[in-house]
Design an enzyme around this catalytic site. Structure first.
Site, short mmCIF file in Angstrom:
data_model
loop_
_atom_site.label_atom_id
_atom_site.label_comp_id
_atom_site.label_asym_id
_atom_site.label_seq_id
_atom_site.Cartn_x
_atom_site.Cartn_y
_atom_site.Cartn_z
CG ASP A 302 22.97 -15.22 -10.85
OD1 ASP A 302 23.72 -14.65 -11.66
OD2 ASP A 302 21.89 -14.73 -10.48
CG ASP A 374 21.57 -8.89 -10.57
OD1 ASP A 374 20.34 -8.74 -10.57
OD2 ASP A 374 22.14 -9.93 -10.99
#
Length: 520
Positions: A302, A374
């Site tokens: 993202d 992540d």
């Protein structure tokens, strides 16, 4: 060659082609049910295993029942195909409706029931075709071999079609309706070609056409209706829904402008509080590293973690590795994500690589000052390998002395045993660790594992850049865990549980994760 022989050859050829085509449809439904289970129920390996087992069991039941058919074999085949088309065609659509409106557990029961039912119908059709070919005049050994060859070859084609065309291009709802249409079209074709053998031909033809029309309507409008079903699963309106080769991406936005990203139904961030998560993920490691010039981000497609890293002028290069090109493309093109990540992935310092994180670490010869991990939670086999001793050993081998890594590690409150197992796995790879957690309102209490080649002293960390949440004097409080979330895990008898590192050979973290989150 006699007219009779020519007719027999023509009819047997029709049977072989029909066998191949319906086998393609059968294998597509089988893997489609596995994909539905993986997406809605989680644990892909478990769902695919159950799907294959139940489908094959159903085929055995169907094959056994087929011997009771003594009259009009070809009409039996036609109605089996009508049934497979109707039931299989509406399977995905119905699954999403049940998930949205029915009580918990109903969706799993429905999926397993429909799998064994379609499997039974698929198993029913093959013996019927073999017997029909034999009835026409083809020797039994040849009819069996040829029908089975068509079946097995069709299975390969069906699997390839689902993986490379149907799922990425049509999605699970349209794919089911499309394949159901093919089943019915095969049945109608066979019905026409064998019409001289079938009484009340017109009645059967009308029934088939009605089923086909229903499937075509579903193909045209079913996805929109299923979208409304799926909307019930999310608290905010869905802005974007994209099914990629790797996952289903959902983007929602509430009335308060809260943008949320979901991958395969799991929340990845909320724009209302993502800064709490990402600041703890990024800033302690960069501030701790002696010379944070080269940064590796594993996951983070993202772009928000990259945005936080780019706040440091001393960072010269960022390599971001995310498996799904559709995710990083969305981060570069969607206006809401661009607002959140500030165009981080377009920065000249950032090099995006779309590949598996494990594979990247195996192949790369680069060393990094900071490694930020992540990745989504370990809820299936493909993600579990990214939470193993083998993976963290690769991380260690790419981490420079004086550097630091930070790993998102799920919630120490909701999944206490999972969190501390991840921490134990990192230690088993030869790294020193420090444990941190933070309250993120959209997630709850969330945990991180900081790792380094040497002992970690957070007293040396000084957060100097502007942040919305994290401050230097706040860091020590993030390392304090309550009694219900610390590393002393007890069983039902009150005895301490010894945590084992998660490995590729013993991937027990998946079961721990499933047990921890099943009530949330």
């Amino acid at each position: 060659m006699s007219v009779v022989n020519e007719e027999a050859i023509r009819k047997s050829t029709i049977i072989y082609w029909s066998s191949g085509i319906v086998s393609i449809c059968g294998i597509i439904f089988e893997v489609l049910f596995g994909a539905l289970g993986s997406y809605i129920l989680g644990d892909g390996v478990k769902q695919y295993t159950l799907t294959i087992s139940l489908f094959l069991t159903g085929m055995g039941i169907g094959a056994s029942l087929s011997e009771k058919v003594m009259k009009n074999l070809i009409l039996s085949f036609i109605w089996v195909e009508f049934s497979v088309g109707l039931i299989g065609g509406f399977s995905s659509f119905t699954m999403f409706g049940i998930t949205a409106y029915a009580p918990a557990g109903t969706d799993a029961f429905y999926l397993y029931f429909i799998t064994i039912l379609v499997g039974a119908l698929t198993g029913f059709e093959l013996p019927i075709l073999i017997r029909k070919a034999n009835e026409i005049g083809v020797k039994l050994n040849k009819s069996t071999a040829r029908v089975l060859f068509s079946d097995y070859a069709g299975g390969l084609i069906g699997g390839l079609l689902f993986v490379f065309l149907l799922r990425p291009q049509f999605g699970m709802v349209k794919s089911a309706f499309l394949v159901g249409c093919v089943n019915v079209l095969v049945a109608l074709t066979v019905l026409w070609l064998f019409r001289k053998e079938i009484r009340k031909f017109l009645v059967h033809a009308i029934c088939g056409i009605v089923i086909l029309v229903a499937l075509i309507i579903g193909l045209l409008f079913g996805e929109a209706a299923a979208f409304n079903f799926e909307q019930k699963l999310y608290q905010d309106p869905i802005l974007l829904m994209e099914e990629t080769n790797y996952q289903k991406i959902i983007l929602t936005q509430g009335a308060d402008e809260d943008v949320r990203l979901y991958l395969n139904g799991s929340l990845q961030f909320s724009s209302a509080d993502e800064y709490r998560y990402h600041e703890v993920l990024v800033h302690p490691t960069i501030a701790y590293a002696e010379n944070p010039e080269k940064v590796l981000i594993l996951g983070g497609g993202d772009g928000i973690a990259a945005k936080e890293v780019l706040k440091y002028d001393e960072v010269k290069h960022i390599t971001l590795v995310d498996l799904d090109p559709a995710m990083t493309e969305l981060a570069n093109t969607n206006e809401r994500l661009l607002k959140l990540n500030e165009g981080a992935l377009q920065n000249d310092k950032v090099d995006v690589k779309n590949m598996d994180a494990f594979q990247f670490l195996e192949e790369s010869e680069e060393w990094y000052d900071v490694i930020i991990i992540d990745l989504p939670d370990p809820n299936d086999e493909s993600l579990n390998k990214l939470y193993t001793k083998e993976f963290y050993s690769l991380v260690r081998n790419h981490l420079l002395p004086g550097g630091a890594a930070m790993i998102q590690a799920t919630s120490p409150v909701f999944a206490t045993e999972v969190y501390w197992t991840i921490a134990e796995t990192v230690i088993s790879a030869g790294l020193y660790t420090e444990n941190l957690h933070v309250d993120v309102p959209s997630f709850g209490n969330w945990g991180f594992v900081m790792a380094s080649r040497g002992k970690i002293d957070l007293q040396t960390v000084d957060i100097t850049i502007p942040t919305r949440f994290l401050k230097t004097d706040l860091l020590p409080s993030l390392t304090a865990f309550g009694a219900d979330e610390d590393s002393i895990i007890e069983d039902k008898n009150g005895d301490s549980v010894t945590l084992k590192p998660n490995t590729l050979i013993d991937p027990h973290l998946i079961q721990l994760y499933e047990n921890a989150w099943k009530n949330y």
